[in-house]
Design a protein around this motif. Structure first.
Motif, PDB file in Angstrom:
ATOM      1  N   GLN A  52     -10.663  -8.382  -6.599  1.00  0.00           N
ATOM      2  CA  GLN A  52     -10.817  -9.682  -5.945  1.00  0.00           C
ATOM      3  C   GLN A  52     -10.837 -10.801  -6.986  1.00  0.00           C
ATOM      4  O   GLN A  52     -11.312 -10.596  -8.114  1.00  0.00           O
ATOM      5  N   PRO A  53     -10.287 -11.997  -6.639  1.00  0.00           N
ATOM      6  CA  PRO A  53      -9.854 -12.438  -5.313  1.00  0.00           C
ATOM      7  C   PRO A  53      -8.453 -11.980  -4.920  1.00  0.00           C
ATOM      8  O   PRO A  53      -8.006 -12.236  -3.812  1.00  0.00           O
ATOM      9  N   ASP A  54      -7.722 -11.321  -5.839  1.00  0.00           N
ATOM     10  CA  ASP A  54      -6.407 -10.797  -5.467  1.00  0.00           C
ATOM     11  C   ASP A  54      -6.586  -9.641  -4.492  1.00  0.00           C
ATOM     12  O   ASP A  54      -7.549  -8.890  -4.577  1.00  0.00           O
ATOM     13  N   ARG A  55      -5.651  -9.478  -3.588  1.00  0.00           N
ATOM     14  CA  ARG A  55      -5.711  -8.375  -2.631  1.00  0.00           C
ATOM     15  C   ARG A  55      -4.366  -7.662  -2.584  1.00  0.00           C
ATOM     16  O   ARG A  55      -3.652  -7.716  -1.579  1.00  0.00           O
ATOM     17  N   PRO A  56      -3.978  -7.003  -3.676  1.00  0.00           N
ATOM     18  CA  PRO A  56      -2.705  -6.272  -3.653  1.00  0.00           C
ATOM     19  C   PRO A  56      -2.791  -5.072  -2.724  1.00  0.00           C
ATOM     20  O   PRO A  56      -3.869  -4.528  -2.475  1.00  0.00           O
ATOM     21  N   ARG A  57      -1.644  -4.657  -2.215  1.00  0.00           N
ATOM     22  CA  ARG A  57      -1.596  -3.460  -1.379  1.00  0.00           C
ATOM     23  C   ARG A  57      -1.445  -2.237  -2.274  1.00  0.00           C
ATOM     24  O   ARG A  57      -0.651  -2.235  -3.204  1.00  0.00           O
ATOM     25  N   PHE A  58      -2.231  -1.201  -1.988  1.00  0.00           N
ATOM     26  CA  PHE A  58      -2.118   0.027  -2.762  1.00  0.00           C
ATOM     27  C   PHE A  58      -2.663   1.179  -1.938  1.00  0.00           C
ATOM     28  O   PHE A  58      -3.376   0.984  -0.955  1.00  0.00           O
TER      29      PHE A  58
END
Length: 257
Positions: A52-58
Motif C-alpha cells: 500500500q498505497p499501490d494495489r497491484p494485482r497478483f
C-alpha cells in the motif's frame, strides 16, 4: 529487494513487511500463510498491506515467492485446504479404491532460440520473426542485477506468430486476454529497465524419448508439453516462474499462455 509485480517495480525489505503489518489484524487463512512476528497471515493479505498505497494485482504464488525470498516462513506450495469429508465423518482414503488403469506418459521437445524481444520507438514489445505454426514458446528474462534471479514464462499457442502479435498489442487490446496484458506489462517493465529478454519456440514434440510425434494442432498436446515444461521449471527452482497455475486452464483466453 527489488521485484516486479503487475508490471510495476517495488523495493521492499523484510522489516518493511513487519512494520506495515503492525496495527493490522490477520484475516482468515484459506490455504496459504506467511508467519510474521509470530502471527500467521494470508499471504496475499500480507503482501497487499505491505505494498500500500499501490494495489497491484497478483496471485498467491507470487506472494509466496517474494515473501520466501525476503526470509519469511511460508506454507508449503503443495498445501491445500482441509479435505471435505462429506457426510461420512472421516477423511477420504483414495488408496482404498481399486486401480483400474495406470497412465505412464512423458513428452520430449527442444527449445530453439528465435531471438530477442526489444522495445520499438513507441515503447511497444517487438518480437523476432516467428512462424505461423502451432507450438510452445518461452520468455527468458535475464537478471537485472547481481542479486536478482532470472525469470521465465512458458506458453502455448495454435499460431506462434499471432501469439507474439497478441503480446505486442495487449496494451490496447480490449479482449479478455488478461494474461496477455499481464505479461505485456512484465515485458515493458523489464526492457525499460535495461533488461534483456530472449524468446524461444518449439513446434514439434514426441511422446517419450524418440517416441511417436504428437500433433501440436491438438490443444491437449500443446498443453501437455506446456504444463510439463512449467512443472519442470518450478521444481528446478533456478528461476522465477511467471506462470500462474490458474492461467493454464483459464478458458477466458482465446488460447492459453
Amino acid at each position: 529487494m527489488r521485484f516486479v509485480i503487475d508490471g510495476r517495480t517495488f523495493d521492499l525489505e523484510a522489516e518493511d513487511i513487519r512494520a506495515r503489518l503492525r496495527g493490522h489484524t490477520p484475516g482468515n487463512i484459506q490455504t496459504h500463510w506467511v508467519e510474521v512476528e509470530g502471527a500467521r497471515w494470508p499471504v496475499k493479505q500480507a503482501l497487499a498491506i505491505a505494498l500500500q498505497p499501490d494495489r497491484p494485482r497478483f496471485q498467491s504464488q507470487t506472494a509466496r515467492r517474494h515473501l520466501r525470498k525476503l526470509g519469511f516462513t511460508v506454507s508449503p506450495d503443495g498445501q491445500r485446504g482441509s479435505v471435505d469429508s462429506g457426510s461420512h465423518g472421516g477423511a477420504f482414503d483414495e488408496s482404498s479404491l481399486p486401480i483400474f488403469e495406470t497412465v505412464d506418459a512423458s513428452v520430449t521437445f527442444s527449445w530453439r532460440r528465435a531471438g530477442k524481444v526489444t522495445l520499438d520507438t513507441a515503447g511497444i514489445p517487438k518480437f523476432p520473426a516467428l512462424p505461423r505454426v502451432p507450438g510452445l514458446y518461452r520468455f527468458d528474462f535475464e537478471p537485472l542485477g547481481d542479486d536478482s534471479q532470472p525469470s521465465i514464462y512458458i506458453g502455448e499457442s495454435v499460431n506462434l506468430r499471432s501469439r507474439g502479435s497478441n503480446y505486442r498489442n495487449a496494451k490496447t487490446d480490449r479482449s479478455r486476454q488478461r494474461t496477455s496484458r499481464r505479461i505485456h506489462k512484465e515485458l515493458v517493465a523489464h526492457l525499460s529497465q535495461g533488461g534483456a529478454i530472449t524468446f524461444s519456440i518449439s513446434s514439434s514434440a514426441s511422446l517419450g524419448v524418440g517416441g511417436e510425434s504428437i500433433d501440436l494442432r491438438w490443444t491437449s498436446a500443446r498443453r501437455m508439453a506446456e504444463n510439463a515444461a512449467v512443472l519442470l521449471a518450478q521444481m528446478e527452482g533456478t528461476a522465477n516462474v511467471l506462470n500462474i497455475d490458474a492461467d493454464l486452464t483459464d478458458s477466458s483466453d482465446d488460447d492459453t499462455e
